[in-house]
Design an enzyme around this catalytic site. Structure first.
Site, mmCIF file in Angstrom:
data_model
loop_
_atom_site.group_PDB
_atom_site.id
_atom_site.type_symbol
_atom_site.label_atom_id
_atom_site.label_comp_id
_atom_site.label_asym_id
_atom_site.label_seq_id
_atom_site.Cartn_x
_atom_site.Cartn_y
_atom_site.Cartn_z
ATOM 1 N N CYS A 190 -41.879 -39.805 27.128
ATOM 2 C CA CYS A 190 -42.162 -39.439 28.516
ATOM 3 C C CYS A 190 -42.537 -40.708 29.266
ATOM 4 O O CYS A 190 -42.394 -41.808 28.737
ATOM 5 C CB CYS A 190 -43.263 -38.384 28.593
ATOM 6 N N THR A 191 -43.012 -40.591 30.491
ATOM 7 C CA THR A 191 -43.221 -41.766 31.337
ATOM 8 C C THR A 191 -44.247 -42.727 30.754
ATOM 9 O O THR A 191 -43.971 -43.914 30.567
ATOM 10 C CB THR A 191 -43.657 -41.339 32.746
#
Length: 319
Positions: A190-191
């Site tokens: 994810c980010t």
């Protein structure tokens, strides 16, 4: 006062803002007692952005001078259990947030699974340096845990897109698709890493044994891995006024549609569906005429504020 001989007055130095993305899972017994002192410190230091406090920890992204960010990080690391709080640091040539928010919530990243506890157990951390080797293995399935509009502008080569519109949908997606991953190890990203802390804990609780996630998330990978060695394709969506970043965490080309808050490219502004602040090709058919009328009125107020030399909140990046 006369300028110094040889001084070039055409180019004024541009102020660079330091941006810190941070999260930490720890037991905060009374987040409300921590909220106001943190808010006061951020205001005194001129810090903007968003911080979320919950019983499970702290999460957020903030911006300001390098010294101001350091002061906030020192404050957070002095909290019980937060000494090893990690963060990702980058820069922005513009103010990436319009205001400061320090909020109390039930979760620092919402998954809606009350039994999830990343502090008890999470997947195997994989450093950016080792990530390419892992995801190249034939028995590894790579899953992007972000929302569909984030995935649309960039992801890892060969990654599976669950096409979720919120992180809450991930458990249902897994339940409907888990048969696809029989005898597979699962690598998720994810980010910045926070969503994977919860998604890996969830999969472990579902009986999946080989679960891995990218330590520091996409942001750390783009910071550490040279572009020539990278398997990342496109840009990484970020939740601030920069909208996207690429390799080396350089600001990307994307803008934000202020009607639907989705990323668009400058070329998308030439499309017939685009009306500034009212619609883009992503949302032209998703909003009602009443919505569009409200957006037009808001855009009118922005124009009036601009004419007065003021900044309307909607026109401030990250507002």
């Amino acid at each position: 006062m006369c300028p110094l001989p040889g001084a070039d007055l055409r180019h004024k130095p541009t102020r660079m803002f330091t941006v810190a993305a941070l999260y930490h899972f720890t037991a905060l017994e009374d987040p409300a007692a921590l909220q106001l002192p943190l808010l006061a410190l951020c205001r005194n230091e001129g810090v903007t952005g968003s911080l979320i406090l919950a019983n499970e920890g702290v999460n957020g992204t903030i911006a300001g001078s390098a010294g101001a960010i350091d002061a906030v990080l020192r404050h957070l690391r002095a909290w019980p259990g937060c000494a090893d709080l990690d963060h990702k640091r980058s820069t922005s040539s513009m103010q990436p947030f319009g205001r400061l928010k320090v909020r109390l919530k039930r979760e620092i990243v919402t998954m809606g699974q009350p039994d999830i506890d990343p502090r008890a157990r999470a997947g195997h951390y994989v450093t950016p340096a080792d990530w390419n080797d892992l995801i190249a293995q034939h028995d590894v399935a790579v899953i992007d845990t972000r929302n569909d509009y984030e995935v649309a502008i960039g992801t890892f080569q060969g990654a599976i897109d669950p096409e979720t519109t919120s992180f809450r949908e991930f458990p249902a997606w897994w339940e409907a698709n888990k048969h696809r991953f029989h005898n597979k190890r699962i690598a998720m990203f994810c980010t910045g890493g926070i969503r994977c802390e919860k998604s890996t804990n969830y999969l472990l609780g579902q009986g999946v044994e080989g679960v891995y996630h990218l330590k520091g998330g996409i942001l750390k990978y783009l910071e550490d891995v040279p572009q020539k060695d990278s398997t990342w394709q496109g840009q990484c969506f970020v939740f601030d006024g920069r909208v996207s970043v690429g390799h080396g965490l350089v600001e990307g080309p994307h803008l934000l549609c202020h009607a639907c808050r989705r990323p668009i490219l400058p070329a998308d502004m030439e499309r017939p569906e685009y009306i500034q602040g009212v619609s883009c090709h992503h949302c032209i058919d998703a909003t009602s005429e009443a919505d569009k009328a409200r957006f037009r009125e808001r855009q009118k107020q922005i124009a009036l504020a601009d004419a007065r030399g003021e900044r309307h909140m909607q026109n401030i990046p990250g507002a």
